[in-house]
Design an enzyme around this catalytic site. Structure first.
Site, PDB file in Angstrom:
ATOM      1  N   THR A  26       0.844  -1.200   0.000  1.00 19.74           N
ATOM      2  CA  THR A  26       0.000   0.000   0.000  1.00 19.74           C
ATOM      3  C   THR A  26       0.881   1.252   0.000  1.00 19.74           C
ATOM      4  O   THR A  26       1.937   1.260   0.637  1.00 19.74           O
ATOM      5  CB  THR A  26      -0.900  -0.009   1.250  1.00 19.74           C
ATOM      6  OG1 THR A  26      -1.811  -1.097   1.126  1.00 19.74           O
ATOM      7  CG2 THR A  26      -1.697   1.283   1.392  1.00 19.74           C
ATOM      8  N   THR A  29       4.457   4.308  -3.390  1.00 19.86           N
ATOM      9  CA  THR A  29       5.530   3.566  -4.060  1.00 19.86           C
ATOM     10  C   THR A  29       5.010   2.204  -4.535  1.00 19.86           C
ATOM     11  O   THR A  29       5.209   1.831  -5.700  1.00 19.86           O
ATOM     12  CB  THR A  29       6.731   3.366  -3.102  1.00 19.86           C
ATOM     13  OG1 THR A  29       6.994   4.596  -2.420  1.00 19.86           O
ATOM     14  CG2 THR A  29       7.971   2.934  -3.855  1.00 19.86           C
ATOM     15  N   ASP A  82       6.211  -4.124  -0.837  1.00 18.82           N
ATOM     16  CA  ASP A  82       5.529  -3.044  -0.140  1.00 18.82           C
ATOM     17  C   ASP A  82       6.496  -1.866   0.034  1.00 18.82           C
ATOM     18  O   ASP A  82       7.719  -2.042  -0.047  1.00 18.82           O
ATOM     19  CB  ASP A  82       5.060  -3.539   1.240  1.00 18.82           C
ATOM     20  CG  ASP A  82       3.865  -2.760   1.772  1.00 18.82           C
ATOM     21  OD1 ASP A  82       3.581  -1.665   1.247  1.00 18.82           O
ATOM     22  OD2 ASP A  82       3.230  -3.241   2.731  1.00 18.82           O
ATOM     23  N   ALA A  84       7.813   1.477   2.570  1.00 19.83           N
ATOM     24  CA  ALA A  84       8.113   1.647   3.998  1.00 19.83           C
ATOM     25  C   ALA A  84       8.341   3.129   4.257  1.00 19.83           C
ATOM     26  O   ALA A  84       8.627   3.894   3.329  1.00 19.83           O
ATOM     27  CB  ALA A  84       9.354   0.846   4.387  1.00 19.83           C
ATOM     28  N   ASP A  85       8.206   3.511   5.511  1.00 19.58           N
ATOM     29  CA  ASP A  85       8.418   4.911   5.876  1.00 19.58           C
ATOM     30  C   ASP A  85       9.855   5.176   6.305  1.00 19.58           C
ATOM     31  O   ASP A  85      10.373   6.268   6.104  1.00 19.58           O
ATOM     32  CB  ASP A  85       7.434   5.308   6.980  1.00 19.58           C
ATOM     33  CG  ASP A  85       6.007   5.158   6.499  1.00 19.58           C
ATOM     34  OD1 ASP A  85       5.651   5.829   5.514  1.00 19.58           O
ATOM     35  OD2 ASP A  85       5.258   4.333   7.057  1.00 19.58           O
ATOM     36  N   GLY A  97       2.490   4.634   7.540  1.00 22.16           N
ATOM     37  CA  GLY A  97       2.190   6.016   7.168  1.00 22.16           C
ATOM     38  C   GLY A  97       0.854   6.134   6.441  1.00 22.16           C
ATOM     39  O   GLY A  97       0.179   7.149   6.523  1.00 22.16           O
ATOM     40  N   GLY A  98       0.484   5.062   5.770  1.00 26.17           N
ATOM     41  CA  GLY A  98      -0.795   5.046   5.057  1.00 26.17           C
ATOM     42  C   GLY A  98      -1.890   4.344   5.844  1.00 26.17           C
ATOM     43  O   GLY A  98      -2.943   4.010   5.281  1.00 26.17           O
ATOM     44  N   GLU A 104      -0.867  -5.017   6.341  1.00 27.07           N
ATOM     45  CA  GLU A 104       0.476  -5.178   5.760  1.00 27.07           C
ATOM     46  C   GLU A 104       1.302  -6.194   6.549  1.00 27.07           C
ATOM     47  O   GLU A 104       2.000  -7.023   5.967  1.00 27.07           O
ATOM     48  CB  GLU A 104       1.193  -3.819   5.745  1.00 27.07           C
ATOM     49  CG  GLU A 104       0.607  -2.863   4.717  1.00 27.07           C
ATOM     50  CD  GLU A 104       1.182  -1.457   4.790  1.00 27.07           C
ATOM     51  OE1 GLU A 104       1.156  -0.780   3.768  1.00 27.07           O
ATOM     52  OE2 GLU A 104       1.647  -1.042   5.870  1.00 27.07           O
ATOM     53  N   LYS A 122      14.223   7.356   2.574  1.00 18.88           N
ATOM     54  CA  LYS A 122      13.667   6.492   3.624  1.00 18.88           C
ATOM     55  C   LYS A 122      14.743   5.698   4.388  1.00 18.88           C
ATOM     56  O   LYS A 122      14.439   5.060   5.386  1.00 18.88           O
ATOM     57  CB  LYS A 122      12.680   5.490   3.007  1.00 18.88           C
ATOM     58  CG  LYS A 122      11.585   6.089   2.123  1.00 18.88           C
ATOM     59  CD  LYS A 122      10.481   6.685   2.947  1.00 18.88           C
ATOM     60  CE  LYS A 122       9.270   7.123   2.136  1.00 18.88           C
ATOM     61  NZ  LYS A 122       8.483   6.086   1.550  1.00 18.88           N
TER      62      LYS A 122
HETATM   63  C1  5RP Z   1       1.144   2.238   4.409  1.00 15.98           C
HETATM   64  C2  5RP Z   1       2.608   2.063   4.427  1.00 15.98           C
HETATM   65  C3  5RP Z   1       3.346   2.548   3.244  1.00 15.98           C
HETATM   66  O1  5RP Z   1       3.974   1.469   2.636  1.00 15.98           O
HETATM   67  C4  5RP Z   1       4.349   3.556   3.700  1.00 15.98           C
HETATM   68  O2  5RP Z   1       3.663   4.593   4.375  1.00 15.98           O
HETATM   69  C5  5RP Z   1       5.132   4.142   2.521  1.00 15.98           C
HETATM   70  O3  5RP Z   1       4.261   4.850   1.703  1.00 15.98           O
HETATM   71  P1  5RP Z   1       4.775   5.683   0.461  1.00 15.98           P
HETATM   72  O4  5RP Z   1       5.317   4.685  -0.513  1.00 15.98           O
HETATM   73  O5  5RP Z   1       3.537   6.394  -0.034  1.00 15.98           O
HETATM   74  O6  5RP Z   1       5.811   6.644   0.941  1.00 15.98           O
HETATM   75  O7  5RP Z   1       3.200   1.552   5.335  1.00 15.98           O
HETATM   76  O8  5RP Z   1       0.577   1.870   5.633  1.00 15.98           O
END
Ligand code: 5RP
Length: 224
Positions: A26, A29, A82, A84-85, A97-98, A104, A122
């Site tokens: 999610t 990215t 996936d 990551a933040d 973050g999402g 996840e 990141k």
């Molecule tokens: C969602 C997440 C996302 O993978 C994380 O926030 C990274 O998001 P982005 O690719 O938009 O920076 O953990 O819960």
């Protein structure tokens, strides 16, 4: 300008082959990874089954014609990709973050392999500058909030449209402004044992590869 998120999304898609059950992450990215798989399904006849990590990703993947099943309908997931933040050199990280951290993590622990895709911003020496998301049940959330305050964790409820955000799994998110997490394993254990916490965004040793986007091309993070 190079789109670093797209670059790593495309790189990770190279690990997906015919017949795989694929965990679909999610965020902005993972979006590009899902987009590329959708393209291959439509243009190359790639045959995969997707397991998504949020309602948003389910809608995106379905719109691209990727066949989907829930995690309870598959015996395992072959590979999950996936975002990551934050990620450190030990391959521990912060996610959520999402607000999708619970789904996840469930998909991640049911996966034979997990890959994170991130842009260079990141990668950190020490986790914690990004506020740590903690998913909590609604009942008792205010008291849990107070106990995080007493511990000096600087909590804040994640808000949306002026009210507490409710996750896809119908819980609240409390973000902890820790600034620095010197011992991520100890904090993960503490939160695992905190009543009312459903899950938290510390992902400890769940990934085997981290693909990092740089302007001159994607690189695999070296584990230390
Ligand atoms: C969602 C997440 C996302 O993978 C994380 O926030 C990274 O998001 P982005 O690719 O938009 O920076 O953990 O819960």
């Amino acid at each position: 300008m190079v789109n670093l998120k797209e670059q790593v999304g495309l790189k990770a898609a190279e690990f997906v082959t015919d017949g795989m059950i694929v965990g679909l992450g999610t965020g902005s990215t993972a979006y590009y990874f899902v987009q590329e798989l959708g393209r291959r399904v439509q243009e190359e006849g790639l045959s995969i089954l997707g397991v998504t990590t949020s309602n948003a990703t389910s809608e995106h993947a379905a719109s691209l014609g990727i066949p989907l099943k829930s995690i309870d309908e598959v015996p395992y997931v072959d590979i999950t990709v996936d975002g990551a933040d934050e990620v450190d050199a030990a391959f521990n990280g912060i996610k959520g973050g999402g607000a999708a951290l619970l789904m996840e993590k469930i998909v991640a622990v049911n996966s034979k392999e997990c890959i994170w895709i991130v842009d260079e911003s990141k990668v950190v020496d020490t986790l914690g500058a990004f506020k740590l998301p903690v998913e909590v049940v609604q009942y008792g959330a205010e008291n849990l909030f107070k106990s995080f305050e007493e511990k000096g964790y600087r909590p804040s409820f994640r808000m949306k449209d002026g009210v507490k955000l409710v996750t896809d799994m119908k819980n609240y998110i409390i973000d902890l402004d820790l600034r620095e997490i010197p011992d991520a394993v100890a904090l993960s254990n503490e939160l695992d044992h905190t009543v009312g916490v459903v899950e938290h965004g510390l992902f400890i040793q769940l990934v085997s590869k981290v693909i990092v986007g740089y302007p001159d091309g994607p690189r695999f993070l070296e584990k230390r």
